[in-house]
Design a protein around this motif. Structure first.
Motif, PDB file in Angstrom:
ATOM      1  N   SER A 256     112.460  36.279  83.031  1.00 23.17           N
ATOM      2  CA  SER A 256     111.043  36.366  83.395  1.00 23.17           C
ATOM      3  C   SER A 256     110.174  36.555  82.164  1.00 23.17           C
ATOM      4  N   LEU A 257     110.599  37.431  81.274  1.00 21.79           N
ATOM      5  CA  LEU A 257     109.838  37.646  80.042  1.00 21.79           C
ATOM      6  C   LEU A 257     109.835  36.388  79.174  1.00 21.79           C
ATOM      7  N   ALA A 258     110.973  35.692  79.100  1.00 18.06           N
ATOM      8  CA  ALA A 258     111.033  34.469  78.300  1.00 18.06           C
ATOM      9  C   ALA A 258     110.072  33.417  78.840  1.00 18.06           C
ATOM     10  N   ILE A 259     110.072  33.212  80.154  1.00 19.62           N
ATOM     11  CA  ILE A 259     109.175  32.222  80.750  1.00 19.62           C
ATOM     12  C   ILE A 259     107.725  32.637  80.541  1.00 19.62           C
ATOM     13  N   HIS A 260     107.445  33.942  80.664  1.00 15.52           N
ATOM     14  CA  HIS A 260     106.086  34.420  80.410  1.00 15.52           C
ATOM     15  C   HIS A 260     105.645  34.087  78.992  1.00 15.52           C
ATOM     16  N   GLU A 261     106.501  34.340  78.004  1.00 17.13           N
ATOM     17  CA  GLU A 261     106.148  34.052  76.613  1.00 17.13           C
ATOM     18  C   GLU A 261     105.936  32.558  76.402  1.00 17.13           C
ATOM     19  N   LEU A 262     106.825  31.743  76.954  1.00 15.54           N
ATOM     20  CA  LEU A 262     106.698  30.294  76.795  1.00 15.54           C
ATOM     21  C   LEU A 262     105.449  29.758  77.472  1.00 15.54           C
ATOM     22  N   ALA A 263     105.185  30.244  78.699  1.00 15.50           N
ATOM     23  CA  ALA A 263     104.010  29.754  79.430  1.00 15.50           C
ATOM     24  C   ALA A 263     102.722  30.208  78.760  1.00 15.50           C
ATOM     25  N   THR A 264     102.670  31.434  78.290  1.00 11.13           N
ATOM     26  CA  THR A 264     101.470  31.929  77.610  1.00 11.13           C
ATOM     27  C   THR A 264     101.206  31.130  76.342  1.00 11.13           C
ATOM     28  N   ASN A 265     102.245  30.857  75.569  1.00 10.05           N
ATOM     29  CA  ASN A 265     102.085  30.074  74.346  1.00 10.05           C
ATOM     30  C   ASN A 265     101.652  28.641  74.668  1.00 10.05           C
ATOM     31  N   ALA A 266     102.236  28.075  75.760  1.00 16.58           N
ATOM     32  CA  ALA A 266     101.863  26.707  76.141  1.00 16.58           C
ATOM     33  C   ALA A 266     100.401  26.624  76.562  1.00 16.58           C
ATOM     34  N   MET A 267      99.893  27.675  77.243  1.00 20.10           N
ATOM     35  CA  MET A 267      98.495  27.685  77.666  1.00 20.10           C
ATOM     36  C   MET A 267      97.543  27.817  76.473  1.00 20.10           C
ATOM     37  N   LYS A 268      97.958  28.579  75.465  1.00 21.88           N
ATOM     38  CA  LYS A 268      97.081  28.816  74.318  1.00 21.88           C
ATOM     39  C   LYS A 268      97.157  27.704  73.274  1.00 21.88           C
ATOM     40  N   TYR A 269      98.380  27.271  72.961  1.00 24.92           N
ATOM     41  CA  TYR A 269      98.554  26.372  71.820  1.00 24.92           C
ATOM     42  C   TYR A 269      99.372  25.115  72.132  1.00 24.92           C
ATOM     43  N   GLY A 311     107.483  37.534  70.306  1.00 23.55           N
ATOM     44  CA  GLY A 311     107.758  36.698  71.469  1.00 23.55           C
ATOM     45  C   GLY A 311     108.935  35.779  71.243  1.00 23.55           C
ATOM     46  N   SER A 312     108.986  35.159  70.067  1.00 20.98           N
ATOM     47  CA  SER A 312     110.093  34.254  69.760  1.00 20.98           C
ATOM     48  C   SER A 312     111.412  35.012  69.655  1.00 20.98           C
ATOM     49  N   ARG A 313     111.374  36.166  69.011  1.00 19.91           N
ATOM     50  CA  ARG A 313     112.604  36.961  68.892  1.00 19.91           C
ATOM     51  C   ARG A 313     113.075  37.441  70.262  1.00 19.91           C
ATOM     52  N   LEU A 314     112.125  37.806  71.125  1.00 18.94           N
ATOM     53  CA  LEU A 314     112.480  38.238  72.470  1.00 18.94           C
ATOM     54  C   LEU A 314     113.178  37.107  73.218  1.00 18.94           C
ATOM     55  N   ILE A 315     112.618  35.898  73.113  1.00 16.71           N
ATOM     56  CA  ILE A 315     113.175  34.754  73.828  1.00 16.71           C
ATOM     57  C   ILE A 315     114.571  34.413  73.316  1.00 16.71           C
ATOM     58  N   GLU A 316     114.735  34.386  72.011  1.00 19.98           N
ATOM     59  CA  GLU A 316     115.991  33.921  71.444  1.00 19.98           C
ATOM     60  C   GLU A 316     117.080  34.995  71.439  1.00 19.98           C
ATOM     61  N   GLN A 317     116.743  36.195  70.997  1.00 20.81           N
ATOM     62  CA  GLN A 317     117.764  37.210  70.776  1.00 20.81           C
ATOM     63  C   GLN A 317     118.026  38.053  72.024  1.00 20.81           C
ATOM     64  N   ILE A 318     116.964  38.628  72.587  1.00 18.90           N
ATOM     65  CA  ILE A 318     117.147  39.550  73.701  1.00 18.90           C
ATOM     66  C   ILE A 318     117.632  38.825  74.945  1.00 18.90           C
ATOM     67  N   VAL A 319     116.948  37.738  75.306  1.00 15.93           N
ATOM     68  CA  VAL A 319     117.310  37.019  76.530  1.00 15.93           C
ATOM     69  C   VAL A 319     118.697  36.407  76.409  1.00 15.93           C
ATOM     70  N   GLY A 320     118.992  35.831  75.262  1.00 18.26           N
ATOM     71  CA  GLY A 320     120.313  35.264  75.064  1.00 18.26           C
ATOM     72  C   GLY A 320     121.425  36.292  75.222  1.00 18.26           C
ATOM     73  N   ALA A 321     121.172  37.511  74.747  1.00 18.71           N
ATOM     74  CA  ALA A 321     122.177  38.572  74.847  1.00 18.71           C
ATOM     75  C   ALA A 321     122.440  38.951  76.297  1.00 18.71           C
ATOM     76  N   TYR A 322     121.412  38.920  77.144  1.00 16.72           N
ATOM     77  CA  TYR A 322     121.599  39.266  78.551  1.00 16.72           C
ATOM     78  C   TYR A 322     122.554  38.300  79.255  1.00 16.72           C
ATOM     79  N   PHE A 323     122.632  37.076  78.739  1.00 18.15           N
ATOM     80  CA  PHE A 323     123.502  36.062  79.354  1.00 18.15           C
ATOM     81  C   PHE A 323     124.809  35.893  78.575  1.00 18.15           C
ATOM     82  N   ASP A 324     125.045  36.785  77.624  1.00 16.31           N
ATOM     83  CA  ASP A 324     126.225  36.649  76.763  1.00 16.31           C
ATOM     84  C   ASP A 324     126.285  35.241  76.186  1.00 16.31           C
TER      85      ASP A 324
END
Length: 347
Positions: A256-269, A311-324
Motif C-alpha cells: 500500500s505504501l509503495a503504490i501510494h509513493e508511486l501514484a503520488t509521484n506519477a500525479m506530480k511528475y 520514497g524510493s528507498r521505501l519502495i525498493e528496500q522495505i517493501v521488497g524485504a516484506y516479500f523476501d
C-alpha cells in the motif's frame, strides 16, 4: 386373669402401632432420600459430563461415569492417574490432591485428560470429601466438565493478542520510520506535515482492509484499489489487471505504501501529471513467486535522479524485504517502471 390378658392385648396393639408408625417413617425417609439422591444425580448430570467416587487417599478410583468424554470405570482402578491424565499434568494433579487431603478441603483443578476418542482434552474437576463420625475422610465424591472448547478459545485468544501486539509494534515502527525520514528530507515543516499525513493515510487504508479480513490475509486487488482511491480523478488512465492473491498483513501494508509513493509521484511528475500519460498495474503468481509491475508511459521525459529519496528507498528496500524478494525502480526516459518480486506468505 382376664384383666392381665386385656392389658397384654393393649400392649401388643400399642407395640404394633408403634412398629407401623416407625415403618411408615422409615419408608418416608427412604422416599425422601431416594428423591434427594435423584435430584442430586440430576443436578450433577445437568452440570457436568463426568461423575466419580474415589477412596480417601486417591489411590483407587472406585467408579467413574465418563459420559462419553472419558472412559468409564465400574470397579476399583489403581492406575487411574496414568490412564486418565497425560504425563505433563500428573504432577499438577498430585499436588492438588495432596493439598486437598491435608486441608480436608474441596479438590478443584483444571487439567488435561485423555479422552475416549484417543485425543487429549481439558477437564474442570471438583471433588468434596465425605467424613466419618470422627471427622476423618472416608472417600471423595467428584464431578468434572469438558472444557476443551473453552481452553481452545482461550489459547486462540492468547495467540491473537500476541499477534496483534506484534503487528502493533511493526506498525508503530513503520510510522516512526515514515515520520523520521519524511521530516529529514522535507524542505519545510509544512511539506513534511503534508507528506506524513498522506503516507499515514495510505497506511490507515491498508489497516482498514486487514481489520475487515480479521488480520488473516488481504486480497491484493483490494489493497491496490484502496491505495489508488485518493487518485480516482485519474482512474480512467490506470489499468489494473491480476488474479486474486492473498497477502500477509505486513505485505499488504508495505505494498500500500509503495503504490501510494508511486501514484503520488506519477500525479506530480510522472505519467499522471499530464493528459496523455497512462499507468499499467499488473501482477501474477508463477510457481509461488509473485511478480508485481507498475509501468508508466506517455508522461514527461523521465530523468534518473542523482539521489534517491525516502520514497524510493521505501519502495525498493522495505517493501521488497516484506516479500523476501526484491523491489526495483527503473527511471527510464519513457516512464518509471517498478517491479516487485517475492513470495506471498499464503502461497
Amino acid at each position: 386373669m382376664r384383666s392381665l390378658n386385656a392389658a397384654a392385648t393393649v400392649g401388643a396393639e400399642r407395640d404394633e402401632a408403634i412398629r407401623r408408625a416407625v415403618g411408615r417413617e422409615a419408608e418416608r425417609r427412604e422416599r425422601d432420600l431416594a428423591s434427594l439422591t435423584a435430584q442430586c444425580d440430576a443436578l450433577v448430570r445437568s452440570s457436568s459430563e463426568v461423575r466419580y467416587m474415589i477412596n480417601a487417599d486417591w489411590s483407587v478410583l472406585a467408579q467413574l461415569s465418563g459420559g462419553g468424554f472419558i472412559p468409564d470405570t465400574s470397579g476399583g482402578n489403581a492406575n487411574w492417574l496414568e490412564e486418565y491424565i497425560p504425563e505433563e499434568h500428573r504432577d499438577l494433579v498430585r499436588a492438588e490432591i495432596d493439598r486437598a487431603i491435608r486441608a480436608k478441603d474441596t479438590y478443584h483443578i483444571e487439567h488435561k485428560v485423555n479422552r475416549v476418542d484417543g485425543t487429549t482434552g481439558w477437564a474442570l474437576s471438583r471433588a468434596v470429601p465425605l467424613f466419618d463420625e470422627h471427622g476423618e475422610i472416608m472417600n471423595w465424591m467428584g464431578a468434572a466438565s469438558d472444557i476443551t472448547d473453552r481452553k481452545a478459545s482461550e489459547h486462540a485468544q492468547r495467540v491473537l493478542n500476541e499477534e496483534l501486539a506484534h503487528r502493533m509494534k511493526n506498525t508503530l515502527a513503520m510510522v516512526q520510520a515514515i515520520t523520521t525520514q519524511t521530516l529529514r528530507q522535507a524542505a519545510s515543516l509544512e511539506e513534511g506535515r503534508v507528506a506524513i499525513a498522506a503516507r499515514l493515510s495510505a497506511l490507515a487504508r491498508a489497516q482498514d482492509i486487514l481489520t475487515q479480513a480479521n488480520f488473516a490475509a488481504a486480497d491484493i486487488r483490494t489493497v491496490v484499489a484502496a491505495a489508488l482511491a485518493p487518485h480516482q480523478g485519474a482512474a480512467e488512465r490506470i489499468v489494473v489487471e491480476g488474479r486474486r492473491i492473498d497477502l500477509a498483513s505486513q505485505q499488504a501494508l508495505g505494498l500500500s505504501l509503495a503504490i501510494h509513493e508511486l501514484a503520488t509521484n506519477a500525479m506530480k511528475y510522472g505519467a499522471l501529471s499530464n493528459d496523455e500519460g497512462r499507468v499499467s498495474i499488473t501482477w501474477g503468481l508463477v510457481e509461488g513467486v509473485l511478480t508485481f509491475d507498475w509501468i508508466e508511459s506517455g508522461g514527461p521525459l523521465v530523468v534518473d535522479p542523482p539521489r534517491r529519496g525516502f520514497g524510493s528507498r521505501l519502495i525498493e528496500q522495505i517493501v521488497g524485504a516484506y516479500f523476501d524478494g526484491e523491489g526495483r525502480i527503473d527511471f527510464e526516459p519513457g516512464g518509471i517502471r517498478f517491479r516487485l518480486t517475492g513470495k506471498p506468505s499464503s502461497s
